[in-house]
Design an enzyme around this catalytic site. Sequence first.
Site, PDB file in Angstrom:
ATOM      1  N   ASP A 163      44.610  33.072  29.802  1.00  0.00           N
ATOM      2  CA  ASP A 163      43.680  31.978  30.074  1.00  0.00           C
ATOM      3  C   ASP A 163      44.334  30.918  30.956  1.00  0.00           C
ATOM      4  OD1 ASP A 163      41.128  30.458  29.293  1.00  0.00           O
ATOM      5  OD2 ASP A 163      42.703  29.039  28.725  1.00  0.00           O
ATOM      6  N   GLU A 190      43.281  34.674  34.454  1.00  0.00           N
ATOM      7  CA  GLU A 190      42.169  33.840  34.902  1.00  0.00           C
ATOM      8  C   GLU A 190      42.739  32.749  35.798  1.00  0.00           C
ATOM      9  OE1 GLU A 190      38.829  30.852  32.964  1.00  0.00           O
ATOM     10  OE2 GLU A 190      40.923  30.736  32.366  1.00  0.00           O
TER      11      GLU A 190
END
Length: 538
Positions: free
Chosen positions: A209, A273
């Site tokens: 993330d 990401e």
Amino acid sequence: MTTAAVSRAEAPPWWRGAVIYQIYPRSFADTRGDGVGDLPGITARLDHVASLGVDAIWISPFFTSPMRDYGYDVADYRDVDPMFGTLADFDALLARAHELGLRVLVDLVFSHTSHQHPWFAASQSSAADPKADWYVWADPRADGSPPNNWQSVFGGPAWTWNAGRRQYYMHNFLPEQPQLNGHHPAVQKALLDVMTFWLDRGVDGFRLDAINYAMHDRALSDNPPRAPTQGARTRPFDFQRHLHNQSQPEILPFLGRLRALTEARGKAFLVGEIGGEWARTEMKSYTADDQRLHSAYSFAFLSAPRLSADLVRSALAQWSGAPGEGWPSWAFSNHDAPRVVSRWQSATGAPLPAGLAMALLLTLRGNAFVYQGEELGLPQATIPFDRLRDPEAIKNWPLTLGRDGARTPMPWSYGAPHAGFTTGEPWLPISAEHAALAVEVQERDPASTLHLTRRLLALRRAHPALRYGALELLESGGPLLAFDRMAGMQRVRCVFNLGDEAIDGGLLTDWQTLVAIGADPTATMIMPNSAVLAVPGE
């Protein structure tokens, strides 16, 4: 050329060209009647996921958390939050997924933790504590104000005062999400140990993330302002160029350490990401030369307000397949973006056909991420202000759609209470529009988006050209998007009319249609908002 004709010796690893199904655990399936999805619920519904024909699942965070940002504020990387179940429940989920031929990716948040993590408790206790520098601390300016002008994604300064240490601590997101000092060798080792813990349990990979937020400029230089842009800016964060609070060059060797660990432990898959101004550049540098991440995705499509042929051509042109180049991933919807069929509308304001969006996603060169409910063509749900849970949506209401509308529970059955998601009161409301698109309803309709998704995924599996082949953009202009996917002697032509007028279908002359969406394969014109996938005629 058939799949069997492709040399097994040349077949790429499983993840190259994989389709990965994202599960947001709070909203997938609830087995306890408390209105919140859980790990046993995921296990119970894995047959549905496997029936789609995807390769893997990515599960958003289920770790111990105070849930200020719904799991992306981790208080214990090595345990399951009681609302989701137990480690034994995770092990059962993993075992069932593997039985069904599904690989499992865990979502790791390595840029920040919860303010309730024991690491932060130690760090804030004293500047003399061994973990004092595990987070980003700074003295105030002479006037008591924060050390620089950095702004948080969720609004306000990226600094919060801590009276105990008489310093500010940094947070790119909520104040309850203090920024880890990713430069610190002990922090890096601790994060590698977290990854080892999950590898030991048998997971197949990790989604990282906001990985380009993992390190900051240690000089704490002010960010420069952004040039004026069209459209309203709803967040102070949007007024700056983020040169110094993210995207630091020291991230690259850290990614190399993560890759070395996964290679040593069985080649687990790593996908990052990446958001922000330099996402395209970072996607390439973070995946280059097979030394860091295996793949990465950006918000090129997730933040785009409208689909256009130029948007797709621009994204694809960045990935030529040159030696040393990495491998991209693509997502049109996820838990952080409004659902694609509501966000991408035609020039006339009509919603984009869900099947058209799915066909495009599954024919791009790269990995494809399918968000739960995307196979049903779910639109963005409307959530009244008093039911909002997302901190970003609450702060920016009503100027943005927010994330809650994409996070509402999965509809399984039209006739059951709460569409079969729970027997209790769901944590977010389920709209009647979603219930009408439930899995049970679409299973009975051969023309449904669900059945089309299965057909497209089967086509991708049957054609190596679509899974991992090269891509050649064809000469086309305006709203006509056309490209060929190629592997060996196999070629698949993918033609999309993304406009509102019919276009000459000469590109498909002498081609045999595999799938036509919104188009008549016998016609000489390609209809608006339609797609045709074809192979050379016999």
